[in-house]
Design an enzyme around this catalytic site. Structure first.
Site, mmCIF file in Angstrom:
data_model
loop_
_atom_site.group_PDB
_atom_site.id
_atom_site.type_symbol
_atom_site.label_atom_id
_atom_site.label_comp_id
_atom_site.label_asym_id
_atom_site.label_seq_id
_atom_site.Cartn_x
_atom_site.Cartn_y
_atom_site.Cartn_z
ATOM 1 C CG ASP A 253 106.089 70.192 80.112
ATOM 2 O OD1 ASP A 253 105.023 70.228 80.752
ATOM 3 O OD2 ASP A 253 106.758 69.160 79.935
ATOM 4 C CB SER B 263 105.128 62.605 82.997
ATOM 5 O OG SER B 263 104.221 63.278 83.791
ATOM 6 C CG HIS C 145 103.668 66.951 80.304
ATOM 7 N ND1 HIS C 145 104.725 67.206 81.135
ATOM 8 C CD2 HIS C 145 103.110 65.811 80.749
ATOM 9 C CE1 HIS C 145 104.792 66.272 82.060
ATOM 10 N NE2 HIS C 145 103.829 65.403 81.846
#
Ligand SMILES: *[C@@H]1O[C@H](CO)[C@@H](O)[C@H](O)[C@H]1NC(C)=O
Ligand SMILES: *[C@@H]1O[C@H](CO)[C@@H](O)[C@H](O)[C@H]1NC(C)=O
Ligand SMILES: *[C@@H]1O[C@H](CO)[C@@H](O)[C@H](O)[C@H]1NC(C)=O
Ligand SMILES: *[C@@H]1O[C@H](CO)[C@@H](O)[C@H](O)[C@H]1NC(C)=O
Length: 399
Positions: A341, A171, A375
């Site tokens: 995601d 991320s 994610h």
């Protein structure tokens, strides 16, 4: 809605309590690593701008004791949970069982594992002259993580081990690495990088909640910047949540999913632990910077909002861009992204990011796509070991 909000607020209060109980005496090594039967060392590194960051090292696995292990630095991300954008810390990599958590898996497979913790998170709140109560302490965005935190952590691991390192980012941990590599920083200390759930371009983020938050940040940036610390449990954040969830078409029933996408493979009995550990403060300025990326779609430095202010900071009227095409073509890169995601959008990755890397040496770039991953799956899925970490380690071992 009112009831739900109260629940959310209570949730964060109880998470804070749980955290206090768990950490009031013990650091990450004592509470999360040694309890699983691994050796662990606590380290600190001071950045050039005075932030004192903690790092943890898992020097050996439970069975693998060979010397001269290649070091690997794990850099956590920023996960948006319950609309509060929460900065994770090094614990990210330790939440599942040793057979499922990347930090332990790497240690058991012969790597010397180092966990980074960004400024402002719970174990990196020290500073040589400022306290977190000073507004100046929070005067940073991810530009400073690129300019200071990442180079300090790299240099420290490099000095301690005398070796070039592998890097794994998730991320926000991918964004700051892309930005640094595009400026040709860190490359002399780097062996290979694995970037999981890559965020570089945020222009097409599908999550309505992330977009709602981005609009609020950009529209009311003066208000938000006045708060300095973006504390997930704060009143202002609860109000932001309420405003976004009350907009038509925003369904906040399942906030995690609405934000990160439908994670396929989390262990629901571990999700509580995960959430307990997630709420971490970040600088409001960092949030505003990310919001600018969602709105603008480019990867640029922080925009001070006027030509004059930008001129003062950058000597030009608009913020300088990070140019992803400047990442050297022979840098070994392993990218893994997911079809579900909502923060690392498939279109952003495919057209913009992979477009920027189109001239990359074919044998130095592995791109993995998992249709079912969202994610959080990249750090938390019960099958990430086989699906992502095995190919990741195979890639590292070739470099
Ligand atoms: C951070 O850790 C300290 C103890 O080291 C604890 O008292 C505090 O509650 C923690 N803060 C958060 C936000 O979890
Ligand atoms: C909101 O989402 C929940 C589950 O995600 C679903 O059960 C509910 O029907 C949705 N509500 C609306 C108004 O779409
Ligand atoms: C899920 O978590 C529980 C509690 O920690 C554990 O007992 C169980 O083995 C886990 N399941 C999987 C598939 O990892
Ligand atoms: C980005 O870098 C590439 C390769 O170095 C160069 O060709 C391109 O002109 C640069 N783009 C911008 C906007 O500076």
């Amino acid at each position: 809605m009112a009831n739900k909000l109260i629940l959310v607020v209570l949730f964060f209060l109880s998470a804070a309590e749980a955290r206090k109980r768990l950490y009031s005496v013990n650091g990450i090594c004592k509470s999360m690593v040694e309890t699983q039967g691994y050796d662990c060392e606590e380290h600190t590194v001071t950045t050039q701008d005075g932030y004192i960051l903690s790092m943890q090292r898992i020097p050996v696995g439970r069975s693998s004791k060979k010397p001269d292990k290649p070091p690997v630095l794990l850099q956590h991300g920023l996960l948006m949970v319950k609309v509060m954008v929460l900065l994770q810390d090094g614990i990210t990599w330790l939440l599942n069982s040793p057979q499922e958590s990347l930090a332990f898996i790497l240690a058991d497979n012969g790597f010397d594992v180092w966990l980074a913790n960004s400024r402002g998170t719970n174990y990196s709140r020290g500073h040589t002259s400022l306290s977190p109560n000073d507004p100046a302490y929070w005067d940073w965005s991810w530009d400073e993580l690129v300019a200071y935190d990442l180079p300090s952590s790299f240099q420290y691991v490099h000095d301690q081990t005398g070796q070039k390192l592998h890097y794994v980012g998730h991320s926000l941990g991918t964004l700051i690495a892309f930005a640094a590599f595009s400026q040709e920083k860190l490359l002399n200390m780097l062996r290979a990088a694995a970037l999981l759930s890559p965020i570089a371009y945020l222009g097409q983020v599908p999550s309505p909640l992330a977009r709602g938050a981005a609009e609020a940040f950009v529209a009311e940036d003066l208000y938000w910047l006045g708060l300095n610390e973006f504390a997930p449990r704060g009143e202002a954040v609860a109000k932001l949540l309420e405003d976004i969830c009350n907009k038509p078409n925003n369904n906040c029933t399942d906030l995690i999913t609405s934000l990160t996408g439908q994670n396929c493979c989390l262990n629901s009995s571990r999700t509580d632990v995960f959430l307990d550990h997630e709420p971490q403060s970040t600088a409001t300025k960092n949030m505003v910077h990310l919001a600018q990326m969602i709105r603008g779609g480019s990867i640029a430095m922080y925009n001070y909002g006027s030509e004059d202010e930008n001129n003062k900071h950058y000597g030009q009227p608009t913020p300088p861009l990070y140019n992803m095409s400047s990442i050297p073509n022979d840098l070994p890169l392993f990218l893994s992204y997911g079809g579900q995601d909502w923060l690392s959008d498939v279109n952003d990755v495919q057209t913009l990011l992979l477009g920027s890397l189109k001239d990359h040496d074919a044998d130095k770039l592995v791109v993995q796509f998992r249709e079912d991953y969202a994610h959080a799956d990249f750090v938390m899925a019960v099958n990430a070991n086989q699906v992502v970490y095995d190919p990741l380690m195979a890639f590292f071992n070739l470099q």
